[in-house]
Scaffold this motif. Structure first.
Motif, PDB file in Angstrom:
ATOM      1  N   ARG A 671       0.825  -1.325   0.067  1.00 38.18           N
ATOM      2  CA  ARG A 671      -0.005  -0.110  -0.139  1.00 38.18           C
ATOM      3  C   ARG A 671       0.887   1.297  -0.107  1.00 38.18           C
ATOM      4  O   ARG A 671       0.365   2.210  -0.245  1.00 38.18           O
ATOM      5  N   ARG A 672       2.132   1.067   0.423  1.00 45.05           N
ATOM      6  CA  ARG A 672       3.141   2.314   0.523  1.00 45.05           C
ATOM      7  C   ARG A 672       3.976   2.339  -0.594  1.00 45.05           C
ATOM      8  O   ARG A 672       4.975   3.201  -0.535  1.00 45.05           O
ATOM      9  N   LEU A 945       0.160   1.527   9.163  1.00 47.85           N
ATOM     10  CA  LEU A 945       0.071   2.037   7.842  1.00 47.85           C
ATOM     11  C   LEU A 945      -1.503   2.728   7.814  1.00 47.85           C
ATOM     12  O   LEU A 945      -1.526   3.635   6.834  1.00 47.85           O
ATOM     13  N   ASP A 946      -2.255   2.003   8.276  1.00 47.64           N
ATOM     14  CA  ASP A 946      -3.621   2.295   8.189  1.00 47.64           C
ATOM     15  C   ASP A 946      -3.587   4.059   8.620  1.00 47.64           C
ATOM     16  O   ASP A 946      -4.253   4.805   8.063  1.00 47.64           O
ATOM     17  N   GLN A 948      -1.095   6.060   9.053  1.00 48.96           N
ATOM     18  CA  GLN A 948      -0.380   7.111   8.116  1.00 48.96           C
ATOM     19  C   GLN A 948      -1.369   7.441   6.831  1.00 48.96           C
ATOM     20  O   GLN A 948      -1.277   8.561   6.484  1.00 48.96           O
ATOM     21  N   ILE A 949      -2.059   6.483   6.241  1.00 51.91           N
ATOM     22  CA  ILE A 949      -2.831   6.566   5.012  1.00 51.91           C
ATOM     23  C   ILE A 949      -3.984   7.641   5.244  1.00 51.91           C
ATOM     24  O   ILE A 949      -4.194   8.499   4.614  1.00 51.91           O
ATOM     25  N   GLU A 952      -2.628  11.123   5.793  1.00 49.12           N
ATOM     26  CA  GLU A 952      -2.481  11.677   4.540  1.00 49.12           C
ATOM     27  C   GLU A 952      -3.733  12.247   3.755  1.00 49.12           C
ATOM     28  O   GLU A 952      -3.706  13.248   3.124  1.00 49.12           O
TER      29      GLU A 952
END
Length: 966
Positions: A671-672, A945-946, A948-949, A952
């Motif tokens: 995803r990143r 990561l969730d 962070q997404i 953003e």
């Protein structure tokens, strides 16, 4: 004996909990363990006095000739009394030294009692490898105690300095121990002393062991770490750096002297460095204004003295050494504890600011004065009878041709005598400096303000001082008590005896000369200080150490800058090139003939192999990352199918589970990452990487072909079925191998898993793993959304409306999750319990539970994961490792060996006859470690990561809204 050692570590683990309840009084509770050890050791007095010994041997690693072998003779018995007896008093002293609000109290108390256990294990160990284990444990605990206050830079530097110096010495000692074991076939100290090997290799081994002993006991050139360690709290200085740990080197020399004092280099090394250390320590003690540092340099001096005495290797020197060993422990611990009282009562240790304390704290002054008199060698203290016996032993060496059997020339003996006399003069002078500086009246400052000293605070130094005085009159009794130890040495020039009166002779003359010159030196202390300042030199071992550490740091920065550039591709290239250059070159050099290859046993294997090869080729051609990951998964599942076709269902199941988990992690990470690989034209670097990959692939295939064709014996696994059932109690050979036959490997593997996960967590999680866990019921509702009836404490199942936006939900997946989750958990439990006889086991069960959590996370997001497992993954892994360790050690309590399994059959009538193997509890630990690891992966690559997404997206939405308004 083993029980007492284990008890120290056991109560150390309970110390934080006890501290929360008892506060600083926890030290009184902890002191019960060393007190019990002391009582037990005293109960063995008659047996030890009669020449008996207490032994305990547990076989540990027979193939490596490593045993848990403990033995207590006279020397060990004396050290146990010192370690446990002074340990009890210092722990009681700590109850007044610390305050209830001290933030380091819980950690300090636990580490302190653990150190006492390590020191007890060290002095009782008969196997030198076990000595090394406890040796390094004392080093680690000492590091933690010296650096007790991490906020102080001086504490951190001193702790690191002590750790580096003593660890390097310990590593040298380990090499020497291994050489001795290889030469003699045993690592047991009692056997080595009874029949010592000889030759050049033995000389090298003994010198290496002496390096470890000298570094631990702070002899030149390692002497500088001990004064630096005075950054530790005073109880640490009194116990570790006066009474116990620094005597580890002295103990080791005393232990080996009966068998190895005649080895070339033994006397030359210890006598020269010991005398120089005694002189240097005394010289520097006279320059100190901090009375704690004064005692520290005095300790360095006295350790040199003790090592000289024990290294001589005669009967009279050994007796004198035992007397001085006990005396030094008593008087130096007393003096350090007195310094702690002065520091806490006045707030300073600077002798220029202390005045009139003899009248303000007369009890402490009396105890310190008695201990100081013993340190100076004044009658009737224990230190006096020890020092008189030392002079008698040294004179035997100096007067006798052949050095009383030591092989020393008479002039060497006289040089040692002169050195010891001069060192004792310095000892007398700095003893007077301490008493005058700490308690005397000074005209340069007024009386020092001091708080009253509680009786409990002063109890420990008073008891130790009383023993110093009383034992001064017990010389004949101590002589009789120590006689069994002396029988290891040949008869000397005279009968060895500890006594207040040795008659008129040189020993008494030396004592008188020492007192007179010491008084004169103290009286002329100002003129002597001026002389010291004029001859002071800038070079020191500490400066060399610091320069060396700076050079190492600089070199590390340069090497890191050259090799660690943050490129994973570069690191992998270096690794693969080494594989090709070393084992690859060896393989090419030994190619001969054609290997015997069976392509397949059945057409199904050929079909699966073709699919794997095709998937691997298509992976290299794929431009989409997701497609490449899926194709890699095909190769993994194909490998699992090959395992299954070869009749290995356990391996196939494990491969499927690992491959599925890897796919999920890859997808989460992607995803990143960009959707496509680069479309740049092939460059020379990429052609090189392709060629390197092809070469490594061919090399690995070659390794496998050569290894399988080189077998000449029947595989060891061919003999596993029968012992797997009889010894391991299971029909699943794979499980029995992991939990019984090669259980040590499994223990190491889960330890590595925990260590690796801890390292990753330290990089990813800024505070703790628990900080990001948030339950569904804690999520606030927007006012526009109708609140669901979720009461506090109620667990919410797949609360999609509260956790996910509509575009991120999948109703079908949520339904499937509701159907599968509980079944997966039940299946994991079945695999855990059935793994010993059927396909499964702790690892597979943990993977299934982890995949069940993956399903919950994918269906409901990070909040659903926390709802399913609201636990700290680190605690889960730690609990698993602890459970495995307990299961490994539990057989010792029943007379078994480590990691031994027991079979238990239950007769439950109509319910059947269940068959239980205790290795299942070890497997339970494996299960918890694996579940914790997967939970850590999900929180790292999923939850983090969730966030962070989402962050953003919110920032982009805010920026877009702001642009629209403009």
């Amino acid at each position: 004996m083993i029980a007492f050692v284990i008890a120290h570590f056991a109560i150390a683990t309970l110390s934080p909990a006890l501290t929360r309840v008892l506060g600083r009084r926890v030290f009184l509770a902890l002191a019960t363990v060393p007190l019990a050890t002391l009582v037990w050791a005293l109960a063995q007095t008659s047996k030890i006095r009669d020449g008996g010994s207490v032994t305990s041997v547990i076989e540990w690693l027979p193939s490596l000739k490593f045993e848990i072998a403990l033995q207590m003779d006279v020397l060990q018995w004396l050290m146990v009394l010192i370690v446990s007896g002074i340990g009890v008093l210092v722990m009681a002293y700590c109850a007044w030294y610390f305050t209830d609000d001290d933030p380091s109290l819980a950690r300090f108390s636990g580490v302190f009692v653990a150190f006492a256990g390590a020191m007890l294990g060290l002095v009782l160990s008969d196997d030198l490898l076990l000595v090394y284990v406890f040796w390094e444990l004392t080093t680690v605990f000492s590091y933690l105690l010296i650096g007790n206050d991490p906020a102080k830079r001086a504490s951190r530097l001193a702790a690191t300095q002590a750790l580096v110096v003593t660890t390097l010495g310990g590593l040298a000692m380990l090499v020497g121990i291994l050489i001795l074991g290889a030469l003699s076939g045993t690592h047991r100290a009692s056997e080595l002393i009874a029949d010592p090997p000889s030759g050049t290799a033995t000389t090298v081994a003994v010198i290496l062991i002496l390096v470890g002993a000298l570094s631990k006991s702070a002899l030149i050139p390692f002497h500088f770490w001990l004064p630096g360690a005075m950054a530790a709290p005073t109880p640490v200085s009194a116990y570790l750096h006066a009474a116990s740990m620094v005597k580890a080197g002295v103990f080791l020399v005393a232990l080996l002297a009966p068998g190895f004092s005649g080895v070339a280099g033994w006397h030359e090394t210890i006598l020269v460095l010991g005398v120089l250390t005694m002189l240097l320590g005394g010289w520097r003690a006279l320059r100190q204004y901090d009375i704690k540092l004064l005692l520290a340099y005095g300790t360095v001096s006295q350790l040199g003295f003790l090592l000289v005495v024990f290294s001589i290797g005669t009967r009279s020197a050994a007796l004198a050494g035992l007397g001085m060993l006990l005396a030094h422990a008593l008087f130096k611990a007393t003096l350090f504890l007195s310094v702690g009282i002065i520091d806490k009562s006045t707030g300073t240790r600077d002798l220029r600011e202390l005045s009139g304390l003899a009248r303000k704290m007369p009890v402490v002054f009396t105890a310190a004065a008695i201990a100081a008199a013993s340190m100076a060698g004044l009658p009737p203290m224990l230190g006096f009878i020890g020092k008189e016996s030392v002079f008698a032993a040294l004179l035997d060496v100096a007067r006798t041709e052949g050095g009383d059997g030591t092989g020393l020339a008479p002039y060497a003996g006289w040089l040692v005598v002169v050195g010891i006399v001069l060192g004792s003069v310095l000892t007398m002078a700095y003893t007077l400096r301490f008493i005058w500086g700490g308690f005397g009246n000074k005209t340069t400052c007024g009386p020092t303000a001091a708080r009253p000293v509680p009786a409990g605070f002063a109890a420990a130094p008073v008891v130790l001082a009383a023993l110093t005085l009383v034992l001064g009159f017990a010389g004949p009794w101590l002589t009789h008590l120590f006689e069994p130890h002396l029988e290891q040495y040949p008869e000397g020039a005279h009968h060895a005896e500890l006594s207040l009166w040795h008659g008129l002779g040189l020993p008494l003359a030396f004592s008188g000369l020492i007192v007179a010159l010491g008084l004169l030196l103290f009286a002329k202390r100002r003129a002597f200080a001026l002389g010291q300042a004029k001859v002071a030199w800038t070079w020191s071992a500490e400066r060399v150490y610091r320069g060396g550490m700076r050079a190492i740091d600089r070199a590390a920065v340069e090497v890191t800058g050259m090799t660690q550039r943050g490129s994973v591709a570069a690191y992998l290239t270096f690794i693969l090139l080494v594989v090709l250059a070393l084992p690859g070159a060896v393989m090419v050099a030994h190619l001969s003939g054609s290997p015997d290859v069976v392509l397949w046993d059945s057409p199904a294997q050929a079909v699966v192999g073709a699919v794997v090869v095709a998937a691997a080729f298509l992976t290299t051609r794929s431009r989409r990352r997701l497609r490449a990951v899926l194709l890699v998964g095909v190769t993994g599942y194909g490998t699992a199918m090959l395992f299954l076709l070869h009749g290995a269902p356990d391996l196939a199941l494990t491969q499927v589970l690992v491959e599925t988990t890897s796919l999920v992690v890859f997808v989460l990470v992607m995803r990143r990452l960009p959707e496509y690989f680069t479309d740049r034209p092939l460059s020379g670097r990429r052609w090189f990487r392709m060629a390197l990959g092809l070469a490594v692939g061919l090399a690995v295939a070659g390794f496998m072909l050569m290894a399988t064709n080189a077998r000449t014996k029947e595989p060891v696994s061919a003999g596993f079925p029968e012992p797997a059932l009889e010894y391991g109690g299971g029909h699943n050979i794979v499980s029995v191998i992991l939990l019984d036959i090669r259980a040590w490997d499994t223990m190491g593997e889960i330890s590595v898993l925990v260590a690796a996960a801890t390292g990753v967590a330290s990089l990813i999680f800024l505070d703790t793993r628990l900080s990001g866990i948030r339950r569904v019921r804690e999520i606030p509702y927007p006012e526009t959304v109708e609140k669901l009836p979720t009461s506090p404490g109620r667990r919410t199942w797949l609360a999609g409306p509260r956790t996910l936006s509509p575009d991120r939900r999948s109703i079908i997946f949520e339904v499937i999750t509701r159907m599968m989750f509980h079944s997966m958990v039940v299946l994991s439990i079945y695999l855990l319990f059935a793994g010993h006889n059927h396909v499964g086991g702790g690892f597979a069960a943990g993977m299934v539970t982890g995949l069940a959590l993956v399903v919950r996370y994918l269906a409901g997001g990070r909040y659903e994961l926390d709802e399913a497992a609201p636990v700290d993954a680190g605690v889960l892994m730690g609990t698993g490792l602890f459970a495995a360790t307990v299961a490994a050690l539990a057989p010792l309590a029943f007379g078994g060996t480590v990691l031994q399994s027991a079979q238990i059959d239950f007769h439950l009538g109509v319910l059947g006859e269940p068959h239980l193997v205790t290795s299942m509890f070890f497997d339970l630990g494996v299960y918890l470690v694996v579940v914790g690891l997967l939970l850590d992966l999900l929180r790292t690559f999923g939850t983090r990561l969730d966030r962070q997404i989402l962050r953003e997206e919110r920032e982009a939405s805010t920026a877009a809204a702001g642009g629209a308004r403009l």
